[in-house]
Design an enzyme around this catalytic site. Sequence first.
Site: not given
Length: 314
Positions: A49, A72-73, A143, A147, A213
């Site tokens: 982890d 991983a997120a 979030y 990032k 989009r």
Amino acid sequence: MHVLVTGGLGFLGHAVTLDLLAAGHRVTVLSRGRTDRKPAPGADLVIGDVRDRAGIAAVVRTGSYDGVVHLAALTSGRDSLADPLAYFDLNAAGTLHLLMALDSIRGRSVPASFVLASTNIVYGSQRSGTLSEDLDVHPESPYGASKVAAEQMVAGYAATGAVGAITVRPFNVAGAVDGIADTDPARIIPNVFRAMTGQLDHVNLNGDGSAVRDFVHVADVAAGIRLALAACAPGTHHAVNLASGVGTSMAEVIAAAEQVTGRSVTVRQLPPKPEPSHLVGEISRARTLLGWQPTRSDLAQLIIDGWAAWQRLG
């Protein structure tokens, strides 16, 4: 190369692992221990982890990795509003721990190639049109902010010469590889499939569905990440969009899904939301820096591959 892929059992991670293996690389997948999936045949698995600083340091110290793909997120903007600390813990602190692990063996080998998977939402929702990497970031949720923090850490560490790094910013990832479907309930294509198979009784559509989009195939994103690994140069960092470069409206997504599958779906029209009318990724940098070109991101192909994988889910 021997490549460590964090989050390698996920929707994108599985596609990245397969793509790297097919190109002749050795892959070790890092997973927190999920039991619903196994790594692709030929890949190694290590349990760990990135939030565990000592644990991830041990993984890096004993692995002899030439490259790292950090996937991983946690990825839900809405959920991050309710639990922001979890997002900063995994997305930001987890990235820091991974970089510190690499720094702990600095000098023992050539600088590693480091690819961070970020997201197009770092640009924010106050723009409309084509989004290029030269735009300032404007995160609007924990979030997005987590990032951006990860991107900045990677860029800062790369500037020391310790690694060469590329941050990829995928747009709306869709399609499927090896029968692994996207099941994210926040995305329109999985919800259309749910409505077609009776898991939902309708699909919500904001306004008339004219919001445009950019949808990109998971296989194309995986190929872009592989090429990014090869393009990393020690001491440098670049942000690179991975998108189709083509805009598709929400209504067009539903219509294409009905045409491809031969099934109809009930649409519930909601009031329009205050959202950008048109967001598409600029991909010229990916073409020139990575030599990348999306080849499977046609809307019909996205639906065909996604639907085939969805049916395998039962």
